[in-house]
Design a protein around this motif. Structure first.
Motif, PDB file in Angstrom:
ATOM      1  N   LEU A   1      27.552  16.567   5.385  1.00 21.90           N
ATOM      2  CA  LEU A   1      27.973  17.678   4.531  1.00 21.90           C
ATOM      3  C   LEU A   1      28.190  18.946   5.347  1.00 21.90           C
ATOM      4  O   LEU A   1      29.232  19.608   5.225  1.00 21.90           O
ATOM      5  N   VAL A   2      27.239  19.281   6.184  1.00 25.21           N
ATOM      6  CA  VAL A   2      27.337  20.511   6.984  1.00 25.21           C
ATOM      7  C   VAL A   2      28.509  20.422   7.959  1.00 25.21           C
ATOM      8  O   VAL A   2      29.241  21.404   8.151  1.00 25.21           O
ATOM      9  N   THR A   3      28.723  19.251   8.534  1.00 23.47           N
ATOM     10  CA  THR A   3      29.831  19.090   9.471  1.00 23.47           C
ATOM     11  C   THR A   3      31.165  19.302   8.773  1.00 23.47           C
ATOM     12  O   THR A   3      32.055  19.982   9.315  1.00 23.47           O
ATOM     13  N   GLY A   4      31.314  18.746   7.580  1.00 23.71           N
ATOM     14  CA  GLY A   4      32.550  18.960   6.820  1.00 23.71           C
ATOM     15  C   GLY A   4      32.792  20.432   6.539  1.00 23.71           C
ATOM     16  O   GLY A   4      33.915  20.932   6.683  1.00 23.71           O
TER      17      GLY A   4
ATOM     18  N   GLY B   1      35.807  22.756   8.085  1.00 24.04           N
ATOM     19  CA  GLY B   1      36.667  23.497   7.156  1.00 24.04           C
ATOM     20  C   GLY B   1      36.661  24.997   7.446  1.00 24.04           C
ATOM     21  O   GLY B   1      37.709  25.649   7.430  1.00 24.04           O
ATOM     22  N   MET B   2      35.480  25.533   7.726  1.00 23.65           N
ATOM     23  CA  MET B   2      35.393  26.957   8.044  1.00 23.65           C
ATOM     24  C   MET B   2      36.152  27.273   9.332  1.00 23.65           C
ATOM     25  O   MET B   2      36.832  28.304   9.421  1.00 23.65           O
ATOM     26  N   GLY B   3      36.026  26.407  10.318  1.00 20.66           N
ATOM     27  CA  GLY B   3      36.725  26.626  11.584  1.00 20.66           C
ATOM     28  C   GLY B   3      38.235  26.613  11.407  1.00 20.66           C
ATOM     29  O   GLY B   3      38.949  27.468  11.949  1.00 20.66           O
ATOM     30  N   ILE B   4      38.725  25.642  10.651  1.00 18.45           N
ATOM     31  CA  ILE B   4      40.173  25.571  10.401  1.00 18.45           C
ATOM     32  C   ILE B   4      40.629  26.793   9.612  1.00 18.45           C
ATOM     33  O   ILE B   4      41.649  27.421   9.947  1.00 18.45           O
TER      34      ILE B   4
ATOM     35  N   GLY C   1      36.310  21.700   3.019  1.00 21.65           N
ATOM     36  CA  GLY C   1      35.305  21.068   3.876  1.00 21.65           C
ATOM     37  C   GLY C   1      34.091  20.620   3.082  1.00 21.65           C
ATOM     38  O   GLY C   1      33.539  19.545   3.326  1.00 21.65           O
ATOM     39  N   PHE C   2      33.691  21.439   2.112  1.00 20.97           N
ATOM     40  CA  PHE C   2      32.573  21.067   1.246  1.00 20.97           C
ATOM     41  C   PHE C   2      32.917  19.806   0.444  1.00 20.97           C
ATOM     42  O   PHE C   2      32.105  18.882   0.351  1.00 20.97           O
ATOM     43  N   ALA C   3      34.129  19.766  -0.104  1.00 20.49           N
ATOM     44  CA  ALA C   3      34.561  18.591  -0.863  1.00 20.49           C
ATOM     45  C   ALA C   3      34.634  17.351   0.029  1.00 20.49           C
ATOM     46  O   ALA C   3      34.221  16.255  -0.375  1.00 20.49           O
ATOM     47  N   ALA C   4      35.123  17.516   1.242  1.00 19.50           N
ATOM     48  CA  ALA C   4      35.193  16.391   2.173  1.00 19.50           C
ATOM     49  C   ALA C   4      33.788  15.918   2.548  1.00 19.50           C
ATOM     50  O   ALA C   4      33.539  14.710   2.665  1.00 19.50           O
ATOM     51  N   GLY C   5      32.860  16.841   2.737  1.00 22.82           N
ATOM     52  CA  GLY C   5      31.477  16.476   3.048  1.00 22.82           C
ATOM     53  C   GLY C   5      30.821  15.724   1.905  1.00 22.82           C
ATOM     54  O   GLY C   5      30.111  14.736   2.115  1.00 22.82           O
ATOM     55  N   ILE C   6      31.061  16.174   0.669  1.00 19.06           N
ATOM     56  CA  ILE C   6      30.520  15.481  -0.507  1.00 19.06           C
ATOM     57  C   ILE C   6      31.106  14.076  -0.596  1.00 19.06           C
ATOM     58  O   ILE C   6      30.391  13.099  -0.858  1.00 19.06           O
TER      59      ILE C   6
END
Length: 111
Positions: free
Chosen positions: A48-51, A55-58, A80-85
């Protein structure tokens, strides 16, 4: 001449070592095959954190490129949060399938 290794003795030693190594591997094959629930929980949190971080970096990079600082950062953080979930749910589904099939890789930690 006394310092030269005897090829027959070396082959015999190698054969004995291979036998011992083979027995040790077979005896330890069942140890450590499962993960505890804590390890699996950490894996899901890291996913989750990695996603979110990706996302934040992009988003930040695109904001710096286009000069729209908060907009794309927020949008891509949510992506990124949605991708992590989604990754967490896929991991949980995979763990459930492994547990239902009785495969190693999952343990309740109470061994």
């Amino acid at each position: 001449m006394a310092d030269e290794p005897d090829p027959d003795r070396l082959r015999a030693l190698e054969a004995r070592l291979n036998r011992v190594k083979g027995q040790a591997v077979k005896a330890d094959a069942s140890v450590g095959t499962g993960f505890s629930q804590g390890e699996l929980a950490w894996r899901m949190i890291i996913e989750l954190v990695t996603g979110m971080v990706i996302g934040m970096g992009i988003g930040y990079g695109l904001d710096m490129l286009f000069g729209t600082l908060p907009v794309l950062l927020i949008i891509f953080t949510l992506f990124g949060f949605a991708a992590g979930i989604k990754t967490m749910l896929r991991t949980a589904d995979q763990m459930k399938k492994q547990q239902d099939a009785g495969k190693p890789g999952f343990s309740d930690g109470g061994e």
